[in-house]
Write a protein that holds these residues in place. Structure first.
Motif, PDB file in Angstrom:
ATOM      1  N   ILE A   1      19.108 -21.934  40.593  1.00 49.92           N
ATOM      2  CA  ILE A   1      19.134 -20.469  40.575  1.00 49.92           C
ATOM      3  C   ILE A   1      17.773 -19.936  40.142  1.00 49.92           C
TER       4      ILE A   1
ATOM      5  N   GLY B   1      14.106 -19.229  39.960  1.00 48.00           N
ATOM      6  CA  GLY B   1      12.960 -19.949  40.507  1.00 48.00           C
ATOM      7  C   GLY B   1      13.325 -21.301  41.096  1.00 48.00           C
TER       8      GLY B   1
ATOM      9  N   SER C   1      16.699 -27.648  38.435  1.00 51.82           N
ATOM     10  CA  SER C   1      16.695 -26.810  37.232  1.00 51.82           C
ATOM     11  C   SER C   1      15.566 -27.261  36.321  1.00 51.82           C
TER      12      SER C   1
ATOM     13  N   THR D   1      20.767 -24.545  32.596  1.00 54.34           N
ATOM     14  CA  THR D   1      21.189 -23.230  33.072  1.00 54.34           C
ATOM     15  C   THR D   1      22.669 -23.240  33.468  1.00 54.34           C
TER      16      THR D   1
ATOM     17  N   THR E   1      23.804 -23.414  37.214  1.00 56.07           N
ATOM     18  CA  THR E   1      23.449 -24.664  37.892  1.00 56.07           C
ATOM     19  C   THR E   1      24.274 -25.828  37.360  1.00 56.07           C
TER      20      THR E   1
ATOM     21  N   GLY F   1       9.261 -21.218  36.115  1.00 56.23           N
ATOM     22  CA  GLY F   1      10.294 -21.375  37.142  1.00 56.23           C
ATOM     23  C   GLY F   1       9.978 -20.597  38.412  1.00 56.23           C
ATOM     24  N   ARG F   2       9.529 -19.353  38.262  1.00 52.21           N
ATOM     25  CA  ARG F   2       9.274 -18.524  39.448  1.00 52.21           C
ATOM     26  C   ARG F   2       7.954 -18.878  40.141  1.00 52.21           C
TER      27      ARG F   2
ATOM     28  N   GLN G   1      11.784 -11.565  41.961  1.00 56.66           N
ATOM     29  CA  GLN G   1      11.732 -12.383  40.748  1.00 56.66           C
ATOM     30  C   GLN G   1      10.282 -12.574  40.299  1.00 56.66           C
TER      31      GLN G   1
ATOM     32  N   GLU H   1      10.260 -10.329  37.034  1.00 56.33           N
ATOM     33  CA  GLU H   1      10.489 -11.188  35.860  1.00 56.33           C
ATOM     34  C   GLU H   1       9.163 -11.449  35.141  1.00 56.33           C
TER      35      GLU H   1
ATOM     36  N   GLN I   1      10.060 -14.737  29.713  1.00 54.65           N
ATOM     37  CA  GLN I   1      11.156 -13.916  30.260  1.00 54.65           C
ATOM     38  C   GLN I   1      12.263 -13.784  29.230  1.00 54.65           C
TER      39      GLN I   1
ATOM     40  N   VAL J   1      15.955 -12.077  29.709  1.00 57.61           N
ATOM     41  CA  VAL J   1      17.161 -12.599  30.366  1.00 57.61           C
ATOM     42  C   VAL J   1      18.078 -13.312  29.371  1.00 57.61           C
TER      43      VAL J   1
ATOM     44  N   LYS K   1      22.793 -13.865  28.498  1.00 58.18           N
ATOM     45  CA  LYS K   1      23.313 -15.242  28.517  1.00 58.18           C
ATOM     46  C   LYS K   1      24.130 -15.518  27.258  1.00 58.18           C
TER      47      LYS K   1
HETATM   48  O1  F6P Z   1      17.288 -16.916  33.361  1.00 53.85           O
HETATM   49  C1  F6P Z   1      16.077 -16.791  34.004  1.00 53.85           C
HETATM   50  C2  F6P Z   1      15.522 -18.128  34.384  1.00 53.85           C
HETATM   51  O2  F6P Z   1      15.125 -18.801  33.243  1.00 53.85           O
HETATM   52  C3  F6P Z   1      14.388 -18.032  35.378  1.00 53.85           C
HETATM   53  O3  F6P Z   1      13.197 -17.741  34.780  1.00 53.85           O
HETATM   54  C4  F6P Z   1      14.465 -19.361  36.033  1.00 53.85           C
HETATM   55  O4  F6P Z   1      13.757 -19.401  37.246  1.00 53.85           O
HETATM   56  C5  F6P Z   1      15.955 -19.499  36.202  1.00 53.85           C
HETATM   57  O5  F6P Z   1      16.497 -18.921  35.032  1.00 53.85           O
HETATM   58  C6  F6P Z   1      16.453 -20.898  36.379  1.00 53.85           C
HETATM   59  O6  F6P Z   1      16.097 -21.734  35.310  1.00 53.85           O
HETATM   60  P1  F6P Z   1      16.180 -23.297  35.441  1.00 53.85           P
HETATM   61  O7  F6P Z   1      15.270 -23.730  36.535  1.00 53.85           O
HETATM   62  O8  F6P Z   1      15.772 -23.833  34.110  1.00 53.85           O
HETATM   63  O9  F6P Z   1      17.605 -23.667  35.762  1.00 53.85           O
END
Ligand code: F6P
Length: 511
Positions: free
Chosen positions: A141, A143, A194, A199, A202, A252-253, A334, A338, A471, A474, A478
């Motif tokens: 999800i 990036g 990830s 995350t 994921t 990530g992005r 993003q 972001e 970031q 976000v 969570k």
């Molecule tokens: O919640 C935002 C974020 O941390 C983004 O910056 C990142 O791309 C995404 O979640 C996914 O994170 P990861 O690659 O660690 O699963």
């Protein structure tokens, strides 16, 4: 140096109040026959026309003063030297190193970048040669989804046929369920992408995919599940033995160039993936070496500051006139929002000016039949970014001319407008746009285009004095979701605000 406390900022404010606010594109073209040539430029793999923007030579000169007074070049060089410019996480920012050719530059991490790239591309070729694998499912999800998904769609014309790519990102089980209904365990490769391997979305999807695989008799997790992550230990614990790593200095992005790009590498092959990297590297060199006045990411980033902080425009619309770029607006959302959606500077002090605009858009010509009405005649001015590709990847007669004519016509109409004083057909015109031309939508051009946007985001972020590479915004949601998830089952609303409590009760009981 806070940009709003510089002499250049005051000079820009003065220029805006005196003449900038009343700048008229039609008059500017009338007064300067060389405006198109003067405000357009070549950059690696693309051409950019900036002439339909609300700037004149004086505005650009003052913006360059601002860049110099804010130490833009020193800030850029610090990033390219591997300094820990992500100060809240004490990390370097080195996504550009992922596309640096072997032997170019002295960064100590370059050798491991290429060792990982070679291994990842070798694996991609192995999968491409494995006729038993008909479906690749990327689970990730943000990036770890938007970049590879955008690029797999964009470069579909360069992909080998006969293999399907699926992208599952949302924790909404409808998404994974719809994919699992289409695939068979022994013919599917799951990529769990990830950076952190923690995350929620994921991990939930990966666990469900693994359970589905085992329940349908799938035994060889080693062959059918691969992890793309910086957290190799967590992937191993999850039961995945084939892993391709990357590093904490890749945001990530900004990670589609790393192992996160594996779905794209499987789709287009190792050689073409290297072309993507080479295209991005060419833009990196342009950003690092071109004089500021002819440096496209710099000019665009400064334009973003001009529009956001002086004209006070709050959004920017992306209009790719190529259906294969349909995921580009989401990807850029993003990347820019972001990165630069921040209200404090690098040291945590509140800013007194606007930062990231809202980015949005759809491919043309579809957007024309949806929201272009507002762009032409709405009360807000929204700068538009047209992206056109000169050579189509199909042979259907007539279509491409119509497509390009529409892109040109929209930019023209936004600028020229049409007079119908007091009537419904009055178009005010003088609405700004930038027009990019790619020769063809190939890996090198896509790499250069994405790197251009990455560096442009760096430029506006550097001028605003913010950390574009964390970031924190976000995190709160969570944490709250973690508390609310078990309450949906138990119906416990104790301590919640009345609205959340009421909604939770409605969702958990239907009453
Ligand atoms: O919640 C935002 C974020 O941390 C983004 O910056 C990142 O791309 C995404 O979640 C996914 O994170 P990861 O690659 O660690 O699963």
């Amino acid at each position: 140096m806070r940009c709003d406390r510089t002499a250049a900022w005051a000079a820009l404010q003065n220029h805006f109040e005196k003449v900038g606010h009343a700048f008229d594109l039609r008059q500017a073209f009338g007064a300067d026959p060389g405006r198109f040539a003067g405000f357009s430029q070549e950059a690696p793999h693309l051409f950019a026309d900036l002439s339909k923007n609300l700037v004149d030579a004086r505005t650009e000169a003052l913006l360059m003063d601002l860049a110099r007074e804010c130490g833009l070049e020193a800030q850029r060089d610090a990033m390219l030297a591997g300094a820990p410019i992500n100060n809240t996480e004490q990390r370097a920012v080195k996504h550009w190193l992922l596309r640096t050719p072997p032997g170019a530059g002295a960064d100590a991490d370059l050798a491991q970048v290429h060792a990982t790239l070679d291994a990842m591309l070798g694996y991609a070729e192995q999968v491409r040669g494995d006729a038993a694998i008909t479906d690749v499912v990327n689970i990730g999800i943000g990036g770890s989804d938007l970049g590879p998904q955008m690029a797999v769609v964009a470069l579909g014309a360069h992909a080998a046929s006969g293999r399907r790519f699926h992208f599952v990102s949302n924790v909404d089980g409808h998404e994974l369920d719809a994919v699992l209904r289409q695939v068979q365990p022994d013919r599917t490769l799951f990529l769990v992408a990830s950076k952190t391997f923690t995350t929620l979305e994921t991990m939930t999807n990966a666990r469900s995919a693994k359970a589905w695989f085992e329940a349908r008799g799938g035994r060889d997790i080693g062959r059918h599940f691969v992890a793309l992550t910086t957290n190799v230990g967590a992937a191993r614990e999850f039961g995945i033995t084939t892993t391709f790593g990357f590093w904490d200095w890749v945001g990530g992005r900004y990670s589609m160039w790393s192992a996160i790009g594996l779905p794209l590498a499987i789709a287009i092959g190792a050689d073409r993936f290297r072309e993507l990297l080479a295209g991005a590297h060419a833009m990196d060199r342009h950003f690092a070496t071109a004089p500021l006045e002819r440096n496209l990411p710099v000019r665009l980033g400064l334009l973003d500051v001009w529009y956001r902080n002086f004209h006070r425009f709050t959004s920017r619309s992306i209009a790719p006139y190529h259906s294969a770029l349909r995921r580009l607006p989401a990807y850029l959302q993003q990347l820019e929002m972001e990165s630069n959606g921040k209200r404090v500077d690098r040291d945590g002090r509140p800013l007194g000016f606007g930062t990231s605009p809202v980015l949005w858009g759809e491919p043309g010509t579809n957007g024309q039949h949806a929201y272009f009405q507002m762009l032409h005649q709405g009360t807000d001015v929204v700068p538009v970014e047209f992206i056109a590709v000169r050579e189509p990847a199909h042979a259907l007669p007539g279509h491409h001319e119509q497509l390009l004519a529409n892109a040109l016509a929209q930019a023209q109409a936004l600028m020229l407008g049409k007079a119908d004083p007091g009537g419904h057909e009055d178009f005010p015109g003088n609405r700004p746009s930038t027009f990019f031309v790619l020769e063809r939508l190939d890996p090198a051009a896509l790499g250069a285009l994405v790197a251009l946007y990455e560096h442009r985001v760096f430029v506006s972020g550097a001028l605003w004095g913010i950390n574009s590479y964390d970031q924190w915004g976000v995190e709160l949601g969570k944490v709250l979701a973690k508390d609310l998830a078990p309450r949906l089952a138990s119906g416990d609303t104790a301590g919640l605000d009345p609205s959340t409590a009421g909604l939770l009760q409605r969702l958990s009981t239907g009453r």
